[in-house]
Write an enzyme that holds these catalytic residues in place. Structure first.
Site, short mmCIF file in Angstrom:
data_model
loop_
_atom_site.label_atom_id
_atom_site.label_comp_id
_atom_site.label_asym_id
_atom_site.label_seq_id
_atom_site.Cartn_x
_atom_site.Cartn_y
_atom_site.Cartn_z
N GLU A 132 9.32 -12.67 1.08
CA GLU A 132 10.76 -12.88 1.21
C GLU A 132 11.31 -11.87 2.23
O GLU A 132 10.91 -10.70 2.19
CB GLU A 132 11.40 -12.57 -0.15
CG GLU A 132 12.24 -13.65 -0.73
CD GLU A 132 12.76 -13.25 -2.11
OE1 GLU A 132 12.50 -12.13 -2.59
OE2 GLU A 132 13.41 -14.10 -2.71
N ARG A 149 9.31 -17.40 -2.87
CA ARG A 149 10.52 -18.19 -3.12
C ARG A 149 10.70 -19.26 -2.05
O ARG A 149 9.78 -19.61 -1.32
CB ARG A 149 11.76 -17.30 -3.26
CG ARG A 149 11.80 -16.48 -4.53
CD ARG A 149 13.22 -16.37 -5.09
NE ARG A 149 13.25 -15.62 -6.33
CZ ARG A 149 13.56 -14.33 -6.42
NH1 ARG A 149 13.87 -13.66 -5.34
NH2 ARG A 149 13.57 -13.73 -7.59
N1 LIG Z 1 18.90 -16.02 -2.92
C1 LIG Z 1 18.68 -14.76 -3.34
C2 LIG Z 1 17.40 -14.24 -3.39
C3 LIG Z 1 17.22 -12.95 -3.82
N2 LIG Z 1 18.28 -12.21 -4.18
C4 LIG Z 1 18.07 -10.80 -4.55
C5 LIG Z 1 17.42 -10.56 -5.88
C6 LIG Z 1 16.71 -9.26 -5.68
O1 LIG Z 1 17.62 -8.18 -5.89
C7 LIG Z 1 16.31 -9.29 -4.22
C8 LIG Z 1 14.88 -9.71 -3.95
O2 LIG Z 1 14.35 -10.42 -5.00
P1 LIG Z 1 12.85 -10.20 -5.56
O3 LIG Z 1 11.95 -10.64 -4.46
O4 LIG Z 1 12.67 -8.76 -5.87
O5 LIG Z 1 12.77 -11.08 -6.75
O6 LIG Z 1 17.21 -10.21 -3.61
C9 LIG Z 1 19.55 -12.74 -4.15
O7 LIG Z 1 20.52 -12.05 -4.51
N3 LIG Z 1 19.72 -14.00 -3.71
#
Ligand SMILES: Nc1ccn([C@H]2C[C@H](O)[C@@H](COP(=O)(O)O)O2)c(=O)n1
Ligand SMILES: Nc1ncnc2c1ncn2[C@@H]1O[C@H](COP(=O)(O)OP(=O)(O)O)[C@@H](O)[C@H]1O
Length: 245
Positions: free
Chosen positions: A66, A119
């Site tokens: 990501e 994702r």
């Molecule tokens: N569409 C999204 C995708 C991710 N996030 C945020 C959630 C986490 O704080 C961060 C990265 O996610 P992880 O890879 O650690 O599960 O990004 C979001 O707000 N919106």
């Protein structure tokens, strides 16, 4: 269904990238070279990056993490931090950028026949945008703008996904891993936030009652320690990488 890459193969010079194949006839090459796109889905800190890291050692497989570093730094600004500080004001800003950067990931040039991506543009919309909107933290007009963008993208651009691997955890496990990872922006995340994200994922991928699921789903229980997780990844390797039983 796998896509055969007749034009892809030629335009992206994949015959040159995979030298043994040049000895086969072109038709055979085209029939052999089928894309397989895997998206690894799961709650925040469920272990997606760790899973990708593990599979990154596999030959003929490309891993796409990501683009979180971009979300934390666009021309000196940190929209991820801003969103957590004030979601009503900055939710649209972050999610617009997430949508763009995820689309860019989906469309980037393939360097291997199997692609594993963290994702997808789908979970960005169905989980995170949806959560902001449902929790009253995204104004209706912002949600409408993002939704029109998403609908336009998904109806006009082919975004292939062959398999979704869902790392299924409890919110409590994610909370512990998130605390241990200690990402500065995420220090404000309470357990309840992870519970909501978890429920959205369950409704989408397990109960399949909220949004269209773009590919078959392989569920991997992911509360286990690292060693057991790696063992499970090995057990499921064939199913994940080739879609075989
Ligand atoms: N569409 C999204 C995708 C991710 N996030 C945020 C959630 C986490 O704080 C961060 C990265 O996610 P992880 O890879 O650690 O599960 O990004 C979001 O707000 N919106
Ligand atoms: N099976 C596991 N058991 C314990 N800790 C884990 C496990 N998998 C990952 N971790 C740790 O949990 C944190 C979040 O993992 P990560 O792979 O970054 O999750 P994600 O990419 O889903 O946000 C990291 O500190 C990672 O080292």
């Amino acid at each position: 269904m796998k896509r055969l890459l007749a034009f892809h193969v030629i335009s992206r010079h994949t015959l040159r990238l995979h030298p043994p194949w040049h000895r086969l006839g072109r038709t055979t090459c085209l029939l052999l070279y089928a894309e397989h796109w895997i998206c690894i889905e799961g709650n925040i800190a469920s272990g997606k990056t760790t899973c990708l890291e593990y599979f990154s050692k596999t030959s003929n497989l490309e891993v796409l993490t990501e683009p979180v570093s971009k979300w934390r730094n666009i021309q000196g600004h940190n929209p991820l931090a801003l969103m957590y500080q004030d979601p009503v004001r900055w939710g649209l800003t972050l999610q617009t950028y997430v949508q763009l950067t995820m689309l860019d990931r989906h469309l980037s040039t393939m360097s291997a026949p199997v692609r594993m991506m963290e994702r997808s543009i789908y979970s960005a919309k169905y989980i995170f945008v949806e959560n902001l909107y449902r929790s009253g933290k995204m104004p209706e007009v912002d949600f409408a703008v993002l939704s029109e963008w998403f609908d336009w993208i998904t109806s006009n651009i082919d975004i292939p996904v062959d398999l979704i691997v869902y790392l299924q955890t409890t919110p409590q496990t994610c909370y512990e891993r998130l605390t241990q990872r200690c990402r500065e922006e995420e220090k404000v995340i309470p357990l309840e936030y992870l519970e909501t994200i978890h429920q959205l994922y369950e409704d989408w991928l397990i109960n399949q009652m909220s949004f269209k699921v773009p590919a078959p789903v392989l569920v991997i229980p992911a509360n286990h320690d690292l060693q057991k997780m790696l063992h499970q990844y090995e057990e499921h390797r064939g199913k994940i990488l080739m879609g075989s039983k």
